[in-house]
Write a protein that holds these residues in place. Structure first.
Motif, mmCIF file in Angstrom:
data_model
loop_
_atom_site.group_PDB
_atom_site.id
_atom_site.type_symbol
_atom_site.label_atom_id
_atom_site.label_comp_id
_atom_site.label_asym_id
_atom_site.label_seq_id
_atom_site.Cartn_x
_atom_site.Cartn_y
_atom_site.Cartn_z
ATOM 1 N N GLU A 167 0.829 -1.212 0.000
ATOM 2 C CA GLU A 167 0.000 0.000 0.000
ATOM 3 C C GLU A 167 0.862 1.260 0.000
ATOM 4 O O GLU A 167 0.580 2.219 -0.727
ATOM 5 C CB GLU A 167 -0.944 -0.010 1.213
ATOM 6 N N ILE A 168 1.946 1.255 0.796
ATOM 7 C CA ILE A 168 2.845 2.413 0.799
ATOM 8 C C ILE A 168 3.496 2.555 -0.575
ATOM 9 O O ILE A 168 3.647 3.669 -1.104
ATOM 10 C CB ILE A 168 3.930 2.259 1.894
ATOM 11 N N ALA A 169 3.855 1.436 -1.200
ATOM 12 C CA ALA A 169 4.440 1.473 -2.545
ATOM 13 C C ALA A 169 3.437 2.034 -3.553
ATOM 14 O O ALA A 169 3.805 2.808 -4.446
ATOM 15 C CB ALA A 169 4.887 0.065 -2.952
ATOM 16 N N ARG A 170 2.178 1.629 -3.421
ATOM 17 C CA ARG A 170 1.153 2.185 -4.326
ATOM 18 C C ARG A 170 1.044 3.691 -4.163
ATOM 19 O O ARG A 170 0.941 4.451 -5.142
ATOM 20 C CB ARG A 170 -0.209 1.538 -4.038
ATOM 21 N N MET A 171 1.096 4.154 -2.908
ATOM 22 C CA MET A 171 1.004 5.592 -2.649
ATOM 23 C C MET A 171 2.228 6.326 -3.205
ATOM 24 O O MET A 171 2.143 7.475 -3.632
ATOM 25 C CB MET A 171 0.862 5.837 -1.140
ATOM 26 N N LEU A 172 3.394 5.627 -3.226
ATOM 27 C CA LEU A 172 4.612 6.246 -3.743
ATOM 28 C C LEU A 172 4.655 6.231 -5.265
ATOM 29 O O LEU A 172 4.997 7.229 -5.908
ATOM 30 C CB LEU A 172 5.843 5.489 -3.211
ATOM 31 N N GLY A 173 4.294 5.090 -5.838
ATOM 32 C CA GLY A 173 4.537 4.909 -7.261
ATOM 33 C C GLY A 173 3.329 4.932 -8.156
ATOM 34 O O GLY A 173 3.473 4.834 -9.376
ATOM 35 N N GLY A 174 2.159 5.009 -7.618
ATOM 36 C CA GLY A 174 0.987 5.079 -8.468
ATOM 37 C C GLY A 174 0.569 3.711 -8.984
ATOM 38 O O GLY A 174 0.681 2.696 -8.298
ATOM 39 N N GLU A 175 0.117 3.668 -10.220
ATOM 40 C CA GLU A 175 -0.483 2.448 -10.766
ATOM 41 C C GLU A 175 0.540 1.334 -10.960
ATOM 42 O O GLU A 175 0.266 0.166 -10.713
ATOM 43 C CB GLU A 175 -1.158 2.797 -12.102
ATOM 44 N N LYS A 176 1.759 1.683 -11.436
ATOM 45 C CA LYS A 176 2.790 0.679 -11.685
ATOM 46 C C LYS A 176 3.770 0.663 -10.518
ATOM 47 O O LYS A 176 4.429 1.648 -10.232
ATOM 48 C CB LYS A 176 3.525 0.992 -12.987
#
Length: 553
Positions: A527-536
């Motif tokens: 989830e933190i990665a999604r918040m950092l990087g968006g869709e990909k």
């Protein structure tokens, strides 16, 4: 603190049950997933107004229940007892039901409660800081409420306002009296004359009916006497009086009874008639003796009635309404009584002013002490929010004659950069600066908050990078003293949380539904990665997310 929240058929939530922990909890998710629905549901449970549009489409009603642990909150326990709303020991349960038509019902610990009671309980249990809180801080009234609320001076401020209004009312009365002195004097003179006139009349409310009855009797005394005399003659005194003839008939019937017992019934009836007629004669003679035909008494009655009628015409009322008119005149004179002595009215005004000034000066002293403390706290918080060297001040601007809110206006002032002069917060141009200052104010104010649970709804809007990480640390520190829940879109803030929840939405059988998942371990990294990087999401992004979480830990 907040322990449990149950949401049923609210907006896009079908059924949701959440258990809360102490510390700092971050609520994250895609834009539009419904992160703020949780805040809206809590607000409804705490007495905010709702409408039928909040009920999930196709459902009859929505229901929200919030359970709080109040074992360490004696003020809440006392309030519940005072309101006769106490429940299980150490627990406060708020429940709100809202139907599709917009009607709602509220309950506290199972007992029916008004929205006002639910809001009062909510103010003791939970504080919500909205994402647009900085906008309200531009209003002078909100700035004053911030200081008074931070210092616990709400009741003192209300008392000062009450005393100010009382003083102003007396001042207006004095000015009006001075402007209308001649008219007031004339009115008082007229009222005194009218009071004396009605007191001399000495007319009571129940007198009019008695007067009319006695006058009617006296005015027809001769006719009534003649009637009574005629009745006595017809019944007993004339040559052919009824009683004489009836007595003769009775003698014959009694004689005939010796020969025929069939006359017995007639005899009984005739004897009864004899008795009735004799009683009538006695009554008529008694009436004659009592009837007063005194002409002098008649003239007195006529004069009294004429006096009352004249007064009634003068005051344009019915005679029986004269006593209320007299009471109204006396009341108005009492109202004008103090004005008769200008010195007395001026003394009242001076006393009211002195009471106001005493309370207002006491409030000013307390405000000055609280302003210095709050200014220092917010200035310290600004140093950590990329505003090094900035300064914050809660200024007390003296008012020449004071006002309903005291002897000063409250103005929040800020110098965002070193060497810059303090300016009104309302004149700060940068939206980012205003947002950070607002957050600093909220965090500083929350230090003194008596409520155990603090909710921040996207108050980190407009910041990022290093400042976002600092904001996260501030919220984490705050979580050591309060239960903190923050709706955020910043990974730096979410990484600092003790717990993280993810909000998502999905379409099931054509219906959009919202879900909340408690994230653990790898789920939180994703989830933190999604918040950092968006869709990909890449391995680099995941590594960065893991580093953020490790740094926070």
């Amino acid at each position: 603190m907040l322990k449990f929240l149950s949401i049923r058929n609210f907006v896009i939530v079908e059924a949701l049950e959440l258990e809360f922990s102490s510390g700092f909890t971050a609520l994250t998710g895609e834009t539009g997933a419904g992160k703020s629905i949780l805040i809206d549901a809590l607000s409804l449970a705490l007495g905010e107004r709702g409408d039928g549009g909040m009920v999930r489409s196709g459902c009859e009603r929505a229901e929200i229940s919030a359970e709080f642990d109040i074992s360490a909150l004696p003020a809440v326990q006392d309030w519940l007892r005072e309101q006769a709303l106490a429940g299980d020991e150490g627990i406060c349960l708020l429940r709100r039901m809202l139907d599709a038509g917009g009607r709602s019902r509220g309950f506290i610990n199972g007992s029916s409660a008004t929205l006002q009671q639910m809001r009062a309980a909510g103010e003791l249990l939970l504080d919500i800081h909205g994402q647009h809180a900085h906008q309200s801080l531009l209003r002078q009234e909100a700035q004053r409420e911030l200081l008074d609320g931070h210092a616990g001076l709400g009741q003192d401020s209300a008392r000062v306002a009450e005393l100010y209004l009382a003083w102003q009312a007396l001042q207006r009365r004095r000015v009006q009296r001075e402007q209308n002195a001649e008219a007031v004097a004339a009115e008082r003179e007229l009222l005194r004359f009218q009071r004396g006139e009605l007191e001399a009349l000495n007319f009571a409310a129940d007198e009019w009916e008695a007067l009319q009855a006695e006058h009617g009797r006296l005015s027809h005394a001769a006719v009534l006497l003649e009637t009574a005399q005629f009745g006595v003659e017809v019944l007993s005194e004339a040559d052919t009086a009824c009683l004489a003839q009836l007595n003769a008939l009775l003698a014959r019937v009694r004689a005939g009874l010796e020969f025929d017992g069939g006359l017995q019934e007639s005899l009984v009836l005739l004897e009864s008639a004899q008795n009735e007629l004799q009683e009538a004669v006695y009554a008529l003679r008694h009436y004659q003796d009592k009837l007063d035909a005194d002409p002098q008494r008649m003239r007195q009655m006529e004069r009294r009635i004429a006096d009352v009628m004249e007064a009634a015409r003068k005051y344009r009322v019915k005679p029986e309404q004269l006593p209320p008119v007299q009471s109204a005149i006396v009341a108005r004179l009492d109202e004008l009584g103090d004005d008769a002595d200008p010195a007395a009215l001026a003394a009242q005004e001076a006393a009211a002013q002195a009471a106001y000034l005493k309370a207002a000066k006491k409030l000013s002293t307390a405000r000055a002490k609280a302003a210095a403390s709050l200014s220092a706290e917010i200035t310290a918080a600004m140093q950590t929010l990329a505003m090094e060297g900035g300064q914050f001040s809660v200024a007390l601007l003296a008012l020449a004659e004071g006002g309903a809110q005291g002897l000063e206006a409250i103005e929040l002032q800020v110098a965002a950069n070193p060497g810059s002069p303090l300016r009104s917060l309302a004149k700060v141009a940068s939206g980012g600066e205003l947002s950070r200052i607002s957050l600093a104010i909220q965090v500083a104010a929350s230090h003194a908050a008596a409520v155990p649970t603090l909710i921040f709804d996207e108050v980190d809007s407009g910041i990022g990078g290093r400042v976002a990480e600092i904001v996260g640390r501030l919220l984490r520190q705050l979580g050591t003293r309060h239960q903190v829940l923050c709706v955020t879109h910043l990974p730096q803030v979410a990484a600092q949380a003790d717990q993280q929840w993810q909000v998502s939405k999905a379409v099931e059988q054509g219906v959009t539904l919202s879900r909340i998942q408690v994230l653990k371990g790898g789920q939180r990294v994703e989830e933190i990665a999604r918040m950092l990087g968006g869709e990909k999401i890449t391995s680099t992004t995941r590594q960065h997310a893991a580093e953020l979480l490790a740094g926070a830990a």
